[in-house]
Design an enzyme around this catalytic site. Structure first.
Site, PDB file in Angstrom:
ATOM      1  N   HIS A 249      62.377  89.483  20.115  1.00  0.00           N
ATOM      2  CA  HIS A 249      63.575  89.387  20.929  1.00  0.00           C
ATOM      3  C   HIS A 249      63.842  87.944  21.366  1.00  0.00           C
ATOM      4  O   HIS A 249      62.929  87.121  21.424  1.00  0.00           O
ATOM      5  CB  HIS A 249      63.440  90.256  22.191  1.00  0.00           C
ATOM      6  CG  HIS A 249      63.297  91.712  21.908  1.00  0.00           C
ATOM      7  ND1 HIS A 249      62.116  92.259  21.461  1.00  0.00           N
ATOM      8  CD2 HIS A 249      64.180  92.732  21.998  1.00  0.00           C
ATOM      9  CE1 HIS A 249      62.273  93.565  21.297  1.00  0.00           C
ATOM     10  NE2 HIS A 249      63.518  93.873  21.615  1.00  0.00           N
ATOM     11  N   MET A 283      54.126  85.901  20.619  1.00  0.00           N
ATOM     12  CA  MET A 283      54.536  85.396  19.307  1.00  0.00           C
ATOM     13  C   MET A 283      55.034  83.952  19.411  1.00  0.00           C
ATOM     14  O   MET A 283      54.796  83.134  18.522  1.00  0.00           O
ATOM     15  CB  MET A 283      55.625  86.291  18.712  1.00  0.00           C
ATOM     16  CG  MET A 283      55.192  87.720  18.433  1.00  0.00           C
ATOM     17  SD  MET A 283      53.783  87.839  17.286  1.00  0.00           S
ATOM     18  CE  MET A 283      52.447  88.207  18.422  1.00  0.00           C
ATOM     19  N   GLU A 284      55.701  83.647  20.506  1.00  0.00           N
ATOM     20  CA  GLU A 284      56.166  82.275  20.714  1.00  0.00           C
ATOM     21  C   GLU A 284      54.983  81.312  20.818  1.00  0.00           C
ATOM     22  O   GLU A 284      55.007  80.211  20.264  1.00  0.00           O
ATOM     23  CB  GLU A 284      57.016  82.197  21.989  1.00  0.00           C
ATOM     24  CG  GLU A 284      58.385  82.823  21.872  1.00  0.00           C
ATOM     25  CD  GLU A 284      58.425  84.315  22.151  1.00  0.00           C
ATOM     26  OE1 GLU A 284      59.527  84.854  22.305  1.00  0.00           O
ATOM     27  OE2 GLU A 284      57.347  84.953  22.199  1.00  0.00           O
ATOM     28  N   ASP A 298      51.157  67.158   8.572  1.00  0.00           N
ATOM     29  CA  ASP A 298      52.222  66.388   7.929  1.00  0.00           C
ATOM     30  C   ASP A 298      52.101  64.899   8.235  1.00  0.00           C
ATOM     31  O   ASP A 298      52.344  64.056   7.363  1.00  0.00           O
ATOM     32  CB  ASP A 298      53.580  66.905   8.404  1.00  0.00           C
ATOM     33  CG  ASP A 298      54.725  66.102   7.818  1.00  0.00           C
ATOM     34  OD1 ASP A 298      54.874  66.092   6.581  1.00  0.00           O
ATOM     35  OD2 ASP A 298      55.466  65.468   8.595  1.00  0.00           O
TER      36      ASP A 298
END
Length: 330
Positions: A249, A283-284, A298
């Site tokens: 959500h 989840m965030e 990276d």
């Protein structure tokens, strides 16, 4: 003459629900080829359309200029197909100052265009066990792989029900339920959940070469400040995780904290999120941790590659959820 978004500031948030429907009209042979497996063209039609529709409902406000960004609490998708069509119904729920029908319509539109895209490029007749025959481009003189001719168009996109002020029980009327697609995905219905104060903590570690670790410690990485960049990436990802994970959500994050530590074998990251919403923020936190670790990778990849351009020593060793709590706000 200018434009403006309607001011709903003074309105009270109330329960709202909308159901919409539409269909994509096909030639009969093409509709028949979909079969009960729902595999055709680029793959699983039901999964592709369902996920696309859910994501589009959540993001409609980004693409419809004057639409309000409202918290979507539930999305339901139903797919059917008959002799000459694939039908789609999308239901959306919110608790907000304005309605949700435009969001549902945008979801249905995106789902139907996704259906067109899945079907058009090539045609497969597949069984559930993967026994497929592929009709390649150029096979058969009358096959149109752009969809023109075999795909007649999108039709009947409309609102079939709106509810305001009281919870509904879904909608079962509308398109005939012929060969229903099996349930594929659903956005958890948080409409009746209380508002929570949530907190989550996630951590992770990226393993690096000792020489790379020393470069980070000494500020010698060509791309710049590794730890600060990773922290900013994590904060940004925490706020945008709902865009990438179709079934979470939109969340009101009230706090994101990112800690980084250079250790002898690599970099450790720890992310804390807090939220006030109808769901938690685990989840965030996980996505933020992963984004930080990949940002580190990276920035130092130049030093981690071997002579063949490979990464024999680099590894995200773990990403773990350490804490996930949500407490109802009384």
């Amino acid at each position: 003459m200018g434009v403006r978004m309607v001011d709903v500031s003074a309105k009270e948030p109330v329960y709202r629900e909308a159901w919409v429907e539409g269909l994509i009209r096909l030639k009969r042979d093409l509709a028949k080829a979909i079969g009960d497996s729902w595999f055709i063209g680029l793959g699983n039609l039901a999964s592709s359309v369902s996920v696309a529709a859910v994501v589009a409902v959540k993001r409609a406000w980004e693409f419809i200029p004057l639409l309000h960004p409202i918290p979507i609490t539930n999305v339901e998708v139903e797919l059917t197909h008959g002799d000459d069509y694939v039908g789609l119904k999308v239901g959306a729920k919110t608790i907000a100052q304005t309605g949700v029908e435009m969001d549902a319509l945008f979801g249905a539109l995106t789902g139907l265009v996704t259906a067109w895209n899945v079907i058009k490029a090539r045609h497969c007749v597949c069984g559930p066990n993967g026994d497929c025959r592929i009709i390649e481009e150029g096979e058969g003189g009358n096959v149109s792989f752009s969809g023109v001719g075999e795909i007649r168009g999108i039709e009947g996109l409309r609102v079939i029900r709106k509810i305001k002020g009281e919870a509904g029980n879904g909608f079962n009327a509308g398109l005939p339920s012929i060969r229903n697609a099996p349930p594929v995905v659903t956005l958890f219905d948080a409409s009746n959940e209380p508002t929570y104060s949530g907190e989550a903590v996630a951590s992770g570690f990226i393993k690096l070469k000792p020489s790379t670790v020393e470069l980070i410690r000494g500020g010698g990485v060509e791309k710049g400040d590794v730890l600060s960049t990773a922290q900013l990436a994590a904060v940004s990802m925490a706020k945008r995780a709902w865009e990438l994970l179709p079934l979470i959500h939109q969340n009101y994050l009230t706090h994101v904290a990112v800690g980084t530590e250079v250790k002898d074998e690599g970099v450790y990251v720890r992310v804390t999120t807090r939220n006030v919403s109808r769901t938690g923020s685990a989840m965030e936190a996980l996505m933020a941790t992963g984004a930080a670790l990949l940002t580190v990778w990276d920035m130092v990849k130049k030093y981690e590659k071997d002579e063949n351009g490979q990464y024999p020593n680099t590894e995200v060793s773990f990403i773990r959820l350490e804490k996930a709590v949500k407490t109802p706000i009384q």
